[in-house]
Design an enzyme around this catalytic site. Sequence first.
Site, PDB file in Angstrom:
ATOM      1  N   ARG A  72       9.068   2.155   6.347  1.00 55.77           N
ATOM      2  CA  ARG A  72       8.011   2.269   7.344  1.00 55.77           C
ATOM      3  C   ARG A  72       6.823   2.986   6.712  1.00 55.77           C
ATOM      4  O   ARG A  72       6.990   3.825   5.826  1.00 55.77           O
ATOM      5  CB  ARG A  72       8.502   3.074   8.552  1.00 55.77           C
ATOM      6  N   ASP A 103       7.798  -9.054  13.612  1.00 51.83           N
ATOM      7  CA  ASP A 103       6.494  -9.097  14.281  1.00 51.83           C
ATOM      8  C   ASP A 103       5.643  -7.868  13.986  1.00 51.83           C
ATOM      9  O   ASP A 103       4.425  -7.969  13.888  1.00 51.83           O
ATOM     10  CB  ASP A 103       6.663  -9.301  15.787  1.00 51.83           C
ATOM     11  N   ASP A 130      13.689 -12.913  17.149  1.00 52.90           N
ATOM     12  CA  ASP A 130      12.832 -12.730  18.324  1.00 52.90           C
ATOM     13  C   ASP A 130      11.371 -13.082  18.070  1.00 52.90           C
ATOM     14  O   ASP A 130      10.500 -12.713  18.860  1.00 52.90           O
ATOM     15  CB  ASP A 130      12.930 -11.280  18.812  1.00 52.90           C
TER      16      ASP A 130
END
Length: 320
Positions: A72, A103, A130
Amino acid sequence: MQRIAVLTSGGDSPGMNAAIRAVVRKAIYHGLEVIGIQRGFSGFVEADMGPMNLGSVADIIHRGGTILRTARSEEFKTPEGRAKAYANVQRFGIQGLVVIGGDGSFKGADMFNNEYNLPVVGVPGTIDNDITGTEYSIGFDTAINTVVEAINKIRDTATSHERTFILEVMGRESGYIALMAGLAGGAESILIPELRHSMDEVCEKLIRGYKRGKLHSIIIVAEGAASGLDVGKQIREKTGLETKVTILGHLQRGGTPTAFDRILASRMGAKAVEMLMEGFRKHMVGMLEDKIVAGALDTAFNGKRPINMEIYNLANILSI
């Protein structure tokens, strides 16, 4: 276009290495140079990157995780961080970027393109499946096979001891892992975050099953729908049945990618390079009706991919 870069970002998923391999080898085949960025957008900001060659991606198609690693990056979310990343774009002569991730990763790539106009192509790599704009994402098939394997093993113990087992799987906002694995594994009930569930109905189905002689029951719970421990407690209180809870956690992320995921990743990685060469500037790769297609990058994060109600209803019918 002479030099492109590739990074993996967000949660790792089985098949990312196959995608990296495809990007590097497809690019080299067409005479392009490839820069591998380590640790996702964090390495993009910190200049943790270097050239890749054919040997850099040898013997990795079967390996889980990502050789480029992932992390991250709070700094990349700031204008100052992105400015550092662009300085590295200029320093290394990068003319296009392939981002393999979910995403959130695509959103970061989209933002960077808006500010600095660097052509970017996203390759969907997430076990959650997703992402809007593709029927399958890299790693999903491997993840559900891991869950089904766990169901198969748990069923042996569940039958031997005549118990109800609750299996909690990943999926904070998406129930695709729970849904597909539940259907393939013959679960009695599947709890997913997209749809409200009634514990009374779950318990009634369990009791009906035991009354007709069933020796065991398996409930699949996506982590975003409920806590597996809470579901187990409620079932014990409402039915008196002995319950056991298994939380698979990050076990679902690892492992050797399935043949499907290796093929999907290879096709998508190669397509990403083709798209950059053809002038695409802010797009993602997707799979629709078994065809690898190009779509707008913001498709991935503008709107939520709906659950497949046909499959959900079928799973309910088959579990009566």
